[in-house]
Design a protein around this motif. Structure first.
Motif, short mmCIF file in Angstrom:
data_model
loop_
_atom_site.label_atom_id
_atom_site.label_comp_id
_atom_site.label_asym_id
_atom_site.label_seq_id
_atom_site.Cartn_x
_atom_site.Cartn_y
_atom_site.Cartn_z
N LYS A 7 0.83 -1.21 0.00
CA LYS A 7 0.00 0.00 0.00
C LYS A 7 0.86 1.26 0.00
O LYS A 7 0.44 2.30 -0.50
N GLU A 8 2.08 1.18 0.56
CA GLU A 8 2.95 2.35 0.57
C GLU A 8 3.26 2.83 -0.85
O GLU A 8 3.53 4.01 -1.07
N HIS A 16 -3.53 5.92 -6.03
CA HIS A 16 -4.94 5.58 -5.76
C HIS A 16 -5.39 6.28 -4.48
O HIS A 16 -4.94 5.96 -3.38
N ALA A 40 -7.49 2.95 5.01
CA ALA A 40 -6.28 2.29 4.50
C ALA A 40 -5.31 1.99 5.62
O ALA A 40 -4.56 1.00 5.57
N TRP A 56 -12.02 3.74 -4.32
CA TRP A 56 -11.25 2.81 -3.49
C TRP A 56 -11.96 2.58 -2.16
O TRP A 56 -12.11 1.44 -1.70
N THR A 88 -7.67 7.40 -1.29
CA THR A 88 -8.40 6.53 -0.35
C THR A 88 -9.42 7.28 0.49
O THR A 88 -9.94 6.73 1.45
N HIS A 94 -13.26 -1.11 -0.91
CA HIS A 94 -12.49 -1.79 0.13
C HIS A 94 -13.08 -1.63 1.53
O HIS A 94 -12.95 -2.54 2.35
N CYS A 138 -3.66 -6.69 1.30
CA CYS A 138 -3.59 -6.28 -0.11
C CYS A 138 -3.21 -7.47 -1.00
O CYS A 138 -3.81 -7.69 -2.06
N CYS A 179 1.30 1.55 -3.88
CA CYS A 179 0.08 1.63 -4.69
C CYS A 179 -0.79 2.84 -4.36
O CYS A 179 -1.38 3.45 -5.25
N LEU A 180 -0.85 3.18 -3.08
CA LEU A 180 -1.74 4.26 -2.68
C LEU A 180 -1.12 5.63 -2.89
O LEU A 180 -1.70 6.64 -2.48
N HIS A 217 -4.44 -8.81 -4.54
CA HIS A 217 -3.62 -8.16 -5.56
C HIS A 217 -2.22 -8.75 -5.69
O HIS A 217 -1.37 -8.17 -6.36
N ASN A 257 -0.28 -5.03 4.29
CA ASN A 257 0.11 -5.45 2.95
C ASN A 257 -0.29 -6.88 2.68
O ASN A 257 -0.52 -7.26 1.53
#
Length: 703
Positions: free
Chosen positions: A170-171, A177, A199, A185, A179, A189, A207, A173-174, A211, A204
């Motif tokens: 997430k560090e 994206h 988030a 998102w 949140t 989620h 995630c 991808c976000l 993913h 992770n």
């Protein structure tokens, strides 16, 4: 607790002057572990260090990436400071390498989503990245992260280059994206899947459960870019070109051209008439032999007409066109079916192997090398990135349901004097399409990440080496006026246009498409003379939107480094003999269009032959265009002033260099005919030739 078996790194920021007097900068680094005796052990296993990007990839766009005074030039050095936990004290923004780099390159996208990414740097200077747009589409992760590239010894340049599709974090991808509670998102989620309240609640591991590598929603599927990925399925080919009737000074010739679109993996050619004929199959035309065939859509601009229930279904291949460019430097208007200028490939006589043979008229008087070009893109149904199936079972009715996949433009040289094909006389190579793609990945793919976003020319024209075929010397924007206060149209000749688009940081006035409001504008696009601060605008309505390339495009490399795009040092010597027309050649005023000052220039120049009607009654029509009478910027000045466009620079080019800018600045209006007759002589080389005291090689040369 110290962990000696972990990989450690030591690095040097090195800068020195070599024997030649040049500054050399390097960031050598050494990865090691520590054995039981306390001695270092070099790490030679690439899997035991971390390299997700190779600096050569960055330098494809950025020349030599250099920050903090120019001494930090390797991402493997950058990560030593920009590591997890690094934060900008002023803005609070995270400066971890992955987060920072992603957010900088997605700056414009984030701004559109409500987030402005800024960093406060040296001496509390604000660095605002809200207008940074990635030139290759931010969904194209492999543009920077590519684990397949290897060095000369066969070792991967970035051993962890494919982490983006294997490791869900997430560090990273976000960074793109969003949140927030109103985002898609959050809806998926938090509201629907109930994975947590935010988030911050999610790990992770959570995630990766959806993913991770090989999962149904893995990153490589989520980032599937159909317009780019499917370019590997198509290749344009000019199989042959035969001069069946040579042209003479007074009679036209005939050129027979055989073309195909093939699958590179199999070599088999596609049926270019697939999808033609309309809903009922009653739409017909004729091929080049006069035989009745189903009619395809006649324009590469597939989206101009609504794909309504009463309209024809989308053709997959029908808009491939074949052009002939000769030394006469004349090109018919796009989207015509004029067989003397171009022909849709599907209208050729087809053989059993799906090769299409067409006949092009060669204009009388043409000689020397001619270039045959086939352009086109494939209109595929939009695929769902996760299932790879069409998003709708019904035929496409919206642009978002179509993907325009570029097919690299094919080209072939034919010599009209000897009939040799390919030509036995080499044409000077000036630019490289591969260098365009260093930044753009593939010219013609959408630069914006959303589905259904337009690319220029719908992906049809995607080879920078062929732009000049249409963007020739006589092409000026009939509905685009220069923004320097003159009443000339903007030149869209390839050299000037490409420099103008990319040269915004050097320009004084904005380079635009679609503006037909006369006046002096600042770079932000507001009119300062007269001082009413009106924005750039399309008064005639001919352009659907006005594009200000000077604010929208920030060239990521060193603008003075001409070798980024040019090959063989071609930029050092401008051999052009044709100027850049600065009056549009539209032959009529229709429905109130073309009411900008350029149409007056067309009339006063005499280039409009046998005019009828008038501007006032909106029925002006020219019997033909005499291109020799078009006001032009002389060749050398046309290239240089695309970036050096201030009034002072222009005055210098005229008074010292012998250049012409139509009738700018009260000088006598001069045209291409004056250049042809030797009445215009540019003397720029006296000072600016390579090796001269103000040589272009010194101004644009880089060590």
């Amino acid at each position: 607790t110290f962990e000696p078996n972990r990989t450690h790194r030591i690095a040097i920021q090195l800068s020195y002057t070599n024997a030649a007097g040049a500054t050399v900068r390097a960031n050598p680094y050494f990865d090691f572990t520590v054995d039981s005796s306390g001695k270092s052990v070099a790490v030679t296993d690439a899997t035991k260090t971390r390299k997700v990007v190779d600096i050569a990839t960055c330098n494809g766009c950025h020349d030599n990436l250099a920050f903090h005074g120019g001494g930090r030039i390797d991402t493997q050095y950058c990560v030593m400071c920009h590591n997890p936990g690094t934060t900008d004290a002023n803005s609070g923004n995270v400066l971890t390498m992955s987060t920072m780099t992603h957010k900088i390159h997605a700056g414009r996208l984030l701004h559109q989503q409500g987030e402005d990414y800024v960093i406060w740097g040296f001496r509390d200077s604000k660095h605002d990245y809200t207008e940074v747009g990635f030139p290759a589409n931010v969904r194209n992760c492999a543009r920077c992260h590519d684990g397949s590239k290897k060095d000369a010894a066969g070792n991967p340049l970035a051993a962890q280059g494919d982490n983006w599709k294997k490791v869900a974090a997430k560090e990273t991808c976000l960074t793109c994206h969003q949140t927030g509670s109103t985002t898609r998102w959050f809806e998926v989620h938090v509201t629907n899947l109930k994975l947590g309240t935010s988030a911050a609640d999610m790990t992770n591991a959570t995630c990766a459960s959806c993913h991770g590598e090989g999962k149904s929603w893995s990153p490589d599927k989520a980032h599937f870019l159909q317009e780019l990925e499917n370019t590997k399925l198509y290749e344009g080919k000019i199989v042959s070109a035969t001069l069946t009737t040579p042209p003479t000074a007074t009679t036209a010739g005939k050129l027979t051209v055989k073309v195909a679109v093939v699958n590179p993996a199999t070599g088999s050619a596609y049926n270019l008439r697939e999808g033609c004929g309309g809903l009922t199959g009653t739409r017909t035309t004729t091929d080049s032999a006069g035989t009745t065939i189903p009619r395809c859509y006649d324009s590469y601009r597939w989206y101009v007409n609504p794909l309504s229930a009463t309209n024809q279904p989308q053709d997959k291949f029908g808009a491939f066109q074949v052009y002939l460019s000769t030394n006469l430097f004349e090109q018919a208007t796009d989207d015509t079916t004029d067989l003397s200028a171009n022909l849709h490939a599907y209208r050729g006589v087809v053989d059993a192997s799906n090769n299409y043979t067409i006949t092009l008229n060669v204009p009388a008087g043409a000689k020397g090398n001619a270039r045959v070009v086939m352009v086109g893109s494939v209109a595929e149904r939009r695929l769902d990135p996760f299932t790879n199936q069409p998003v709708s079972a019904a035929r496409p009715t919206t642009h978002e349901e179509l993907a325009y996949v570029p097919v690299k433009n094919a080209m072939l040289e034919v010599n009209l004097d000897t009939g040799a094909s390919p030509s036995n006389i080499a044409r000077r190579k000036i630019v490289s399409n591969d260098r365009c793609n260093d930044c753009h990945a593939v010219l013609g793919i959408p630069m914006k990440p959303g589905f259904g976003e337009h690319a220029f020319h719908s992906g049809v024209r995607n080879n920078g080496e062929n732009c000049e075929v249409c963007h020739s010397w006589s092409r000026a924007g009939s509905y685009t006026v220069m923004t320097d206060g003159t009443d000339f149209n903007e030149s869209w000749e390839a050299t000037r246009m490409i420099h103008g688009i990319h040269g915004g940081t050097r320009r004084t006035y904005p380079f635009t498409h679609g503006n037909d409001l006369q006046g002096v504008f600042n770079k932000a696009g507001f009119r300062i003379e007269p001082n009413d601060l009106k924005p750039l605008q399309s008064q005639s309505g001919q352009a659907s939107e006005v594009l200000n390339f000077t604010t929208e495009v920030a060239y990521p490399g060193i603008l003075a480094n001409c070798n980024n795009c040019h090959v063989n040092d071609s930029w050092k010597q401008n051999l052009a003999v044709l100027g850049n027309a600065i009056v549009g050649t539209s032959t009529s005023v229709r429905n109130g269009r073309f009411t900008n000052p350029g149409i007056n220039q067309l009339l006063s120049s005499g280039a409009c032959v046998n005019p009828t009607g008038s501007i006032a009654t909106l029925d002006l029509s020219c019997g033909s265009i005499d291109t020799s009478k078009l006001p032009v910027i002389s060749p050398k000045a046309a290239a240089c002033s695309a970036c050096h466009d201030s009034q002072g620079a222009r005055t210098h080019m005229i008074s010292i260099g012998g250049a012409i800018f139509g009738g700018w600045g009260g000088t006598a209006t001069k045209n291409q005919g004056d250049i042809n007759a030797g009445r215009v002589l540019e003397t720029c080389d006296g000072c600016h030739a390579p090796g001269a005291f103000k040589g272009i090689d010194a101004a644009h040369g880089l060590n």
